[in-house]
Design an enzyme around this catalytic site. Structure first.
Site, PDB file in Angstrom:
ATOM      1  N   ASP A  53       0.823  -1.226   0.000  1.00  0.00           N
ATOM      2  CA  ASP A  53       0.000   0.000   0.000  1.00  0.00           C
ATOM      3  C   ASP A  53       0.853   1.271   0.000  1.00  0.00           C
ATOM      4  OD1 ASP A  53      -2.132  -1.676   0.176  1.00  0.00           O
ATOM      5  OD2 ASP A  53      -2.500  -1.336   2.312  1.00  0.00           O
TER       6      ASP A  53
HETATM    7  P1  NAP Z   1       0.775  -3.930   3.094  1.00  0.00           P
HETATM    8  O1  NAP Z   1       0.189  -2.979   2.140  1.00  0.00           O
HETATM    9  O2  NAP Z   1      -0.117  -4.522   4.135  1.00  0.00           O
HETATM   10  O3  NAP Z   1       1.441  -5.102   2.227  1.00  0.00           O
HETATM   11  C1  NAP Z   1       2.241  -6.067   2.813  1.00  0.00           C
HETATM   12  C2  NAP Z   1       2.663  -7.039   1.725  1.00  0.00           C
HETATM   13  O4  NAP Z   1       3.604  -7.918   2.323  1.00  0.00           O
HETATM   14  C3  NAP Z   1       1.530  -7.897   1.197  1.00  0.00           C
HETATM   15  O5  NAP Z   1       1.113  -7.469  -0.073  1.00  0.00           O
HETATM   16  C4  NAP Z   1       2.105  -9.316   1.201  1.00  0.00           C
HETATM   17  O6  NAP Z   1       2.059  -9.839  -0.135  1.00  0.00           O
HETATM   18  C5  NAP Z   1       3.558  -9.119   1.621  1.00  0.00           C
HETATM   19  N1  NAP Z   1       4.020 -10.180   2.500  1.00  0.00           N
HETATM   20  C6  NAP Z   1       3.393 -10.737   3.559  1.00  0.00           C
HETATM   21  N2  NAP Z   1       4.151 -11.702   4.089  1.00  0.00           N
HETATM   22  C7  NAP Z   1       5.293 -11.728   3.371  1.00  0.00           C
HETATM   23  C8  NAP Z   1       6.477 -12.515   3.432  1.00  0.00           C
HETATM   24  N3  NAP Z   1       6.632 -13.492   4.352  1.00  0.00           N
HETATM   25  N4  NAP Z   1       7.455 -12.277   2.551  1.00  0.00           N
HETATM   26  C9  NAP Z   1       7.314 -11.329   1.600  1.00  0.00           C
HETATM   27  N5  NAP Z   1       6.214 -10.553   1.487  1.00  0.00           N
HETATM   28  C10 NAP Z   1       5.226 -10.767   2.363  1.00  0.00           C
HETATM   29  O7  NAP Z   1       2.021  -3.316   3.880  1.00  0.00           O
HETATM   30  P2  NAP Z   1       2.617  -1.828   3.844  1.00  0.00           P
HETATM   31  O8  NAP Z   1       2.976  -1.432   2.459  1.00  0.00           O
HETATM   32  O9  NAP Z   1       3.652  -1.825   4.912  1.00  0.00           O
HETATM   33  O10 NAP Z   1       1.399  -0.897   4.254  1.00  0.00           O
HETATM   34  C11 NAP Z   1       0.868  -0.902   5.552  1.00  0.00           C
HETATM   35  C12 NAP Z   1      -0.640  -0.923   5.491  1.00  0.00           C
HETATM   36  O11 NAP Z   1      -1.110  -1.246   6.783  1.00  0.00           O
HETATM   37  C13 NAP Z   1      -1.240   0.424   5.111  1.00  0.00           C
HETATM   38  O12 NAP Z   1      -2.435   0.236   4.402  1.00  0.00           O
HETATM   39  C14 NAP Z   1      -1.540   1.034   6.483  1.00  0.00           C
HETATM   40  O13 NAP Z   1      -2.572   2.005   6.445  1.00  0.00           O
HETATM   41  C15 NAP Z   1      -1.978  -0.196   7.237  1.00  0.00           C
HETATM   42  N6  NAP Z   1      -1.818  -0.094   8.693  1.00  0.00           N
HETATM   43  C16 NAP Z   1      -0.745   0.548   9.200  1.00  0.00           C
HETATM   44  C17 NAP Z   1      -0.606   0.650  10.564  1.00  0.00           C
HETATM   45  C18 NAP Z   1       0.556   1.419  11.133  1.00  0.00           C
HETATM   46  O14 NAP Z   1       0.402   2.036  12.175  1.00  0.00           O
HETATM   47  N7  NAP Z   1       1.706   1.361  10.505  1.00  0.00           N
HETATM   48  C19 NAP Z   1      -1.545   0.051  11.430  1.00  0.00           C
HETATM   49  C20 NAP Z   1      -2.608  -0.658  10.866  1.00  0.00           C
HETATM   50  C21 NAP Z   1      -2.739  -0.707   9.490  1.00  0.00           C
HETATM   51  P3  NAP Z   1       2.116 -11.422  -0.392  1.00  0.00           P
HETATM   52  O15 NAP Z   1       1.018 -12.013   0.413  1.00  0.00           O
HETATM   53  O16 NAP Z   1       1.933 -11.528  -1.848  1.00  0.00           O
HETATM   54  O17 NAP Z   1       3.478 -11.885   0.055  1.00  0.00           O
END
Ligand code: NAP
Length: 503
Positions: A430
């Site tokens: 994201d």
């Molecule tokens: P993300 O958008 O949740 O994407 C994480 C990616 O990691 C997934 O597409 C997944 O794809 C991949 N993944 C999972 N396990 C893996 C592994 N073992 N090896 C390699 N890849 C792996 O993460 P982000 O870009 O860090 O964004 C964070 C999101 O979480 C945002 O939408 C944010 O708003 C939300 N959020 C953030 C917080 C905060 O405080 N930081 C709190 C709650 C929510 P695959 O399954 O294809 O591997």
């Protein structure tokens, strides 16, 4: 001396003044001298000692929060905070004359629970735990105020003040409790809670529940107390109704806000039982939670009103993903990426949630060490909401001893992606999704992202084309300059490290 204590507590409650260490230190010195004089004169009674203990706890809380402002001092800050809490608990148990056996049993059960949670909860589950802690804080305040209402014995001298303080505790604490439980369930991605759900006229229902709640709070002015039970029931329902329609992508903001609410509930409970340390600690949590909420809103380019009352639509379908990716994905291997990295000058690593899931932080460090040994500049681009909690990526990379000065914040690194040879996106999705800029109907619309697409080549390490937290496809993966290196981040990085060593 009590005057000094009161002065110090007033300064403490005004928060920002504490940043002026000279004033606070002078006051503390005067207070300590006052205590010593009275000890020497044998004029110190139990309540003075208790106030001194609470003062010490308050100072430790403030030093704790100050320590948290930098990764280097965060561990010490945490220790100060824990010591402050221990001091406050011990003083309270002492002055309320709780029998020793109950003290010990409580401390034993609490410590065992804390140790068990700290050992078993994964770093990636931390936000859910924080949500639960917020909820427990909220319900604890509700129970404290409720007990005082039942006893009809609030420590506040003014009946109206006591009634309103108890009412506000019930209202805010109950909303915090159920709101936090729903937020934790959403973060845990429990099937029933995964998608936001709402019913018709939701906002009208919320407004009516809030109006009833506030009416009952005001009714509590007369000190009768019967309103407390219906008030908490209404507020419990309001907590569910407020958080249920909010989408997963906005959960970080909601958690920060609920954290602030739990502090406000504690501060209100402090007025009910006339406990200074509860008022101070609650105000600190309330204020810092609000500051965090503001920072998170800015990071996601969302207004708080929009998060709380805007509708979150998941606009994605499998067909959308096909449309975005069909025939455009170029996959690569660790050997090819090692060759690509041969002779480059600048590499930017973009960590995301998947890095935490794979626990690949040490492998990243090893890869970076090899590149740096070959004269490559390696930096890390940190998005404020990458991962699942504020500061998640900082904590993760700190575990692998990545130097702090290589961690670059989004605003700093974004203008430099065009001078980057290879951006390696590891388990992030994201936070690098360009639709945030291009599609106003997307759930992440308006969220500032890391512009990795501007780098000469982007390598994305993830296991599949599955979406991230917001549940939407990512056109970056189909971009001309993007190569997908599919696999678990740790496994792939270990392969990449051995390929780099062979080159
Ligand atoms: P993300 O958008 O949740 O994407 C994480 C990616 O990691 C997934 O597409 C997944 O794809 C991949 N993944 C999972 N396990 C893996 C592994 N073992 N090896 C390699 N890849 C792996 O993460 P982000 O870009 O860090 O964004 C964070 C999101 O979480 C945002 O939408 C944010 O708003 C939300 N959020 C953030 C917080 C905060 O405080 N930081 C709190 C709650 C929510 P695959 O399954 O294809 O591997």
């Amino acid at each position: 001396m009590l005057d000094n204590l009161t002065n110090f507590l007033l300064v403490a409650q005004e928060g920002p003044l504490l940043i002026e260490p000279v004033n606070a230190d002078e006051l503390l010195d005067e207070t300590l001298n006052g205590v010593l004089n009275e000890v020497v004169n044998g004029a110190v009674d139990m309540s003075t000692w208790a106030n001194f203990g609470y003062l010490l706890a308050a100072v430790l809380f403030i030093l704790g929060i100050k320590g948290m402002t930098h990764p280097r001092t965060a561990v010490r800050g945490n220790l100060f905070g824990s010591l402050g809490m221990l001091t406050a608990v011990l003083v309270t148990l002492y002055v309320t004359k709780v029998p020793l056996i109950i003290w010990l049993a409580g401390i034993l059960v609490g410590t065992a629970g804390g140790v068990w949670l700290a050992r078993t909860i994964q770093m990636t589950q931390m936000p859910q735990l924080v949500a639960l802690f917020n909820g427990f804080g909220g319900i604890a305040s509700v129970l404290v105020a409720g007990a005082e209402v039942i006893r009809g014995a609030s420590a506040a001298t003014d009946v109206a003040v006591a009634g309103v303080a108890a009412g506000l505790t019930g209202l805010i604490g109950s909303v915090t409790f159920t709101g936090s439980l729903i937020a934790a369930a959403k973060l845990q991605e429990l099937p029933r809670f995964k998608k936001p759900f709402s019913i018709g006229g939701q906002q009208i229902i919320n407004a009516v529940l809030l109006a009833i709640g506030l009416f009952l709070v005001l009714e509590m002015c007369d000190g009768s107390g019967w309103e407390y039970l219906p008030l908490t029931l209404v507020a419990l329902a309001l907590g569910v109704m407020l958080v249920a329609p909010i989408g997963g992508a906005d959960m970080p903001v909601v958690i920060a806000l609920l954290n602030s609410y739990s502090g406000l509930a504690a501060a209100a409970a402090g007025f009910v039982i006339n406990n200074n340390v509860l008022i101070i600690a609650g105000s600190l949590v309330g204020a810092s939670g609000l500051v965090l909420t503001k920072i998170m809103c800015q990071a996601m380019n969302r207004s708080l009103i929009n998060v709380l009352f805007g509708k979150f639509e998941v606009t994605t379908s499998a067909a959308d993903a096909d449309e975005v990716y069909a025939g455009k994905i170029k996959s690569t291997s660790a050997d090819e990426v090692a060759m690509l990295l041969d002779g480059v000058q600048r590499v930017v690593v973009v960590p995301g949630y998947g890095l935490a899931v794979a626990q690949a932080q040490h492998a990243v460090r090893e890869m970076a060490d090899l590149l740096e040994a070959n004269g490559v500049t390696v930096e890390y681009a940190i998005h404020p909401v990458a991962g699942r909690m504020p500061g998640h990526m900082n904590v993760l990379l700190a575990e692998a001893d990545v130097p702090y000065d290589l961690l670059k914040e989004m605003d700093e690194i974004n203008p430099t992606f065009s001078q980057c040879d290879v951006a390696i996106v590891i388990g992030a999705n994201d936070v690098v999704n360009p639709v945030a800029d291009t599609d106003p109907t997307s759930p992440i619309a308006g969220m500032p992202i890391l512009n990795v697409i501007d780098a000469r080549t982007v390598v994305v390490i993830k296991r599949s084309l599955s979406p991230g937290f917001a549940g939407i496809p990512n056109p970056l993966f189909a971009a001309d300059n993007c190569l997908m290196l599919f696999g678990d981040a740790k496994k792939v990085l270990v392969e990449l490290v051995s390929a780099l060593k062979e080159n």
